[in-house]
Design a protein around this motif. Structure first.
Motif, mmCIF file in Angstrom:
data_model
loop_
_atom_site.group_PDB
_atom_site.id
_atom_site.type_symbol
_atom_site.label_atom_id
_atom_site.label_comp_id
_atom_site.label_asym_id
_atom_site.label_seq_id
_atom_site.Cartn_x
_atom_site.Cartn_y
_atom_site.Cartn_z
ATOM 1 N N GLY A 210 0.780 -1.232 0.000
ATOM 2 C CA GLY A 210 0.000 0.000 0.000
ATOM 3 C C GLY A 210 0.807 1.275 0.000
ATOM 4 N N ARG A 211 2.118 1.204 -0.186
ATOM 5 C CA ARG A 211 2.959 2.404 -0.140
ATOM 6 C C ARG A 211 3.388 2.841 -1.528
ATOM 7 N NH1 ARG A 211 7.570 2.026 4.272
ATOM 8 N NH2 ARG A 211 7.594 4.249 3.711
ATOM 9 N N TYR A 212 2.760 2.340 -2.559
ATOM 10 C CA TYR A 212 3.072 2.740 -3.924
ATOM 11 C C TYR A 212 1.823 2.594 -4.782
ATOM 12 C CZ TYR A 212 3.264 -2.300 -4.761
ATOM 13 O OH TYR A 212 2.954 -3.628 -4.840
ATOM 14 N N GLN A 213 1.844 3.239 -5.949
ATOM 15 C CA GLN A 213 0.760 3.148 -6.917
ATOM 16 C C GLN A 213 1.271 2.451 -8.165
ATOM 17 O OE1 GLN A 213 -0.386 7.249 -7.377
ATOM 18 N NE2 GLN A 213 -2.019 7.069 -5.869
ATOM 19 N N LEU A 214 0.521 1.472 -8.633
ATOM 20 C CA LEU A 214 0.929 0.676 -9.786
ATOM 21 C C LEU A 214 0.092 1.087 -10.994
ATOM 22 C CD1 LEU A 214 2.765 -1.623 -10.728
ATOM 23 C CD2 LEU A 214 0.916 -3.222 -10.188
ATOM 24 N N ALA A 215 0.748 1.645 -12.002
ATOM 25 C CA ALA A 215 0.073 2.069 -13.233
ATOM 26 C C ALA A 215 0.192 0.960 -14.269
ATOM 27 C CB ALA A 215 0.681 3.360 -13.763
ATOM 28 N N ARG A 216 -0.957 0.555 -14.833
ATOM 29 C CA ARG A 216 -0.971 -0.547 -15.798
ATOM 30 C C ARG A 216 -1.184 -0.089 -17.231
ATOM 31 N NH1 ARG A 216 -3.304 -2.400 -11.113
ATOM 32 N NH2 ARG A 216 -2.451 -4.375 -10.292
ATOM 33 N N ASP A 217 -1.556 1.180 -17.441
ATOM 34 C CA ASP A 217 -1.702 1.692 -18.802
ATOM 35 C C ASP A 217 -1.339 3.172 -18.813
ATOM 36 O OD1 ASP A 217 -3.970 3.136 -17.852
ATOM 37 O OD2 ASP A 217 -5.256 1.411 -18.292
ATOM 38 N N LYS A 218 -1.417 3.788 -19.997
ATOM 39 C CA LYS A 218 -0.978 5.167 -20.175
ATOM 40 C C LYS A 218 -1.830 6.149 -19.391
ATOM 41 C CE LYS A 218 0.081 8.510 -23.820
ATOM 42 N NZ LYS A 218 0.095 8.745 -25.295
ATOM 43 N N SER A 219 -3.133 5.928 -19.380
ATOM 44 C CA SER A 219 -4.022 6.857 -18.670
ATOM 45 C C SER A 219 -3.722 6.876 -17.179
ATOM 46 C CB SER A 219 -5.481 6.481 -18.917
ATOM 47 O OG SER A 219 -5.743 5.168 -18.429
ATOM 48 N N GLU A 220 -3.455 5.722 -16.588
ATOM 49 C CA GLU A 220 -3.136 5.680 -15.166
ATOM 50 C C GLU A 220 -1.817 6.392 -14.879
ATOM 51 O OE1 GLU A 220 -3.215 1.753 -13.705
ATOM 52 O OE2 GLU A 220 -5.357 1.437 -14.088
ATOM 53 N N ILE A 221 -0.852 6.278 -15.795
ATOM 54 C CA ILE A 221 0.424 6.979 -15.606
ATOM 55 C C ILE A 221 0.199 8.483 -15.590
ATOM 56 C CG2 ILE A 221 2.672 7.460 -16.640
ATOM 57 C CD1 ILE A 221 2.712 4.639 -17.706
ATOM 58 N N GLN A 222 -0.594 9.010 -16.544
ATOM 59 C CA GLN A 222 -0.840 10.446 -16.611
ATOM 60 C C GLN A 222 -1.601 10.935 -15.386
ATOM 61 O OE1 GLN A 222 -2.849 10.839 -20.359
ATOM 62 N NE2 GLN A 222 -0.951 10.874 -21.543
ATOM 63 N N ARG A 223 -2.603 10.150 -14.939
ATOM 64 C CA ARG A 223 -3.398 10.584 -13.802
ATOM 65 C C ARG A 223 -2.558 10.614 -12.534
ATOM 66 N NH1 ARG A 223 -6.964 7.117 -14.259
ATOM 67 N NH2 ARG A 223 -6.378 5.614 -12.651
ATOM 68 N N GLN A 224 -1.752 9.604 -12.322
ATOM 69 C CA GLN A 224 -0.951 9.551 -11.112
ATOM 70 C C GLN A 224 0.161 10.590 -11.129
ATOM 71 O OE1 GLN A 224 0.314 5.504 -10.773
ATOM 72 N NE2 GLN A 224 -1.772 4.695 -10.618
ATOM 73 N N GLN A 225 0.746 10.841 -12.303
ATOM 74 C CA GLN A 225 1.773 11.871 -12.398
ATOM 75 C C GLN A 225 1.167 13.244 -12.149
ATOM 76 O OE1 GLN A 225 3.616 11.387 -16.216
ATOM 77 N NE2 GLN A 225 5.166 9.972 -15.425
ATOM 78 N N GLY A 226 -0.060 13.484 -12.678
ATOM 79 C CA GLY A 226 -0.706 14.781 -12.468
ATOM 80 C C GLY A 226 -0.979 15.036 -11.005
ATOM 81 N N THR A 227 -1.453 14.011 -10.270
ATOM 82 C CA THR A 227 -1.712 14.173 -8.843
ATOM 83 C C THR A 227 -0.429 14.471 -8.085
ATOM 84 O OG1 THR A 227 -3.544 12.610 -9.030
ATOM 85 C CG2 THR A 227 -2.707 13.055 -6.826
ATOM 86 N N THR A 228 0.612 13.822 -8.463
ATOM 87 C CA THR A 228 1.886 14.036 -7.780
ATOM 88 C C THR A 228 2.434 15.429 -8.057
ATOM 89 O OG1 THR A 228 2.364 11.684 -7.979
ATOM 90 C CG2 THR A 228 4.209 13.127 -7.463
ATOM 91 N N ARG A 229 2.292 15.887 -9.296
ATOM 92 C CA ARG A 229 2.840 17.199 -9.652
ATOM 93 C C ARG A 229 2.034 18.331 -9.011
ATOM 94 N NH1 ARG A 229 3.749 15.770 -16.059
ATOM 95 N NH2 ARG A 229 5.661 14.553 -15.802
#
Length: 259
Positions: A210-229
């Motif tokens: 539970g201490r990381y987020q696993l992105a399985r496709d491109k949309s999840e990568i963009q969404r998680q990067q946006g939240t982090t930024r």
């Protein structure tokens, strides 16, 4: 093939296993007939002969290098269509040919005398005869900010143990007014650069459940990067803190400057 003497370095493996080498099981049918010419400027010697005493492997020195010539093709294997096979050296279980080729490769590359590729942290040892090489070298590491170090030859050997950085190391010296350059490479362990994909259970052991987020496709990568930024809004807390500071400053000023 009929080796008479096994003193040359190309026979190092054959010499260690003399009973395992049965040359008569791998006959040579055709070979080129060469008559090596002795030349003082180009030293030549026959290392291996056939049973008919014709040369099979010839060595010649050329400058600072060495050339080995085989008078029958070593790549002759299997059924050759349209012509007769020259030899059967690589048919069946070609242990003699394998040991001979390995000895030739080690001799030509000089792998038995110097190791030019080492692991990070491993001590490097060079043969350094003072009749051919300088007594002192400057050693340059892959780290450009590190100053060159001084390395001296001891008992005709150079030992260098400061290989903490991966990359290419250079040794520079002067012998008979000529610059001599030598070098080697320090490499990381193979598992350090292993890019094999790991399973989520391994991620849990490294990072915690539970201490990381696993992105399985491109949309999840963009969404998680946006939240982090974007992060969290801190401006409202700053405004409240400024108001508190101003109120405290006002009260303190009235306390000391009431008159």
């Amino acid at each position: 093939l009929s080796p008479a003497e096994l003193t040359h370095p190309v026979f190092s493996l054959v010499r260690d296993n003399p009973t395992s080498v049965l040359w008569n099981r791998f006959p040579v049918f055709i070979h080129w007939g060469l008559d090596p010419v002795e030349n003082e400027e180009l030293p030549t010697q026959t290392l291996l002969r056939y049973s008919n005493r014709e040369p099979a492997v010839i060595e010649r020195e050329l400058g600072e290098g060495k050339i080995l010539v085989m008078t029958t093709p070593i790549t002759e294997y299997g059924n050759v269509r349209g012509r007769k096979m020259w030899n059967s050296l690589l048919t069946g279980k070609p242990l003699p040919a394998f040991m001979l080729l390995t000895g030739i490769a080690n001799y030509l590359t000089q792998t038995d005398s110097e190791f030019l590729n080492v692991q990070v942290g491993q001590t490097v040892s060079f043969e350094n005869s003072l009749r051919e090489y300088p007594e002192t070298y400057q050693a340059f590491s892959p780290d450009e900010e590190r100053l060159p170090s001084r390395v001296n030859s001891v008992s005709d050997q150079i030992r260098f143990r400061f290989t903490d950085q991966p990359g290419h190391y250079r040794l520079k010296g002067v012998f008979n007014r000529e610059v001599v350059l030598r070098g080697f490479s320090a490499n990381l362990e193979s598992d350090v650069t292993d890019l094999t994909r790991i399973v989520p259970s391994e991620l849990d052991s490294y990072l915690g459940v539970g201490r990381y987020q696993l992105a399985r496709d491109k949309s999840e990568i963009q969404r998680q990067q946006g939240t982090t930024r974007r992060g969290q809004e801190f401006y409202p807390f700053v405004v409240i803190l400024m108001m508190v500071v101003m109120a405290v400053e006002y009260l303190m000023s009235n306390r000391f400057y009431r008159d």
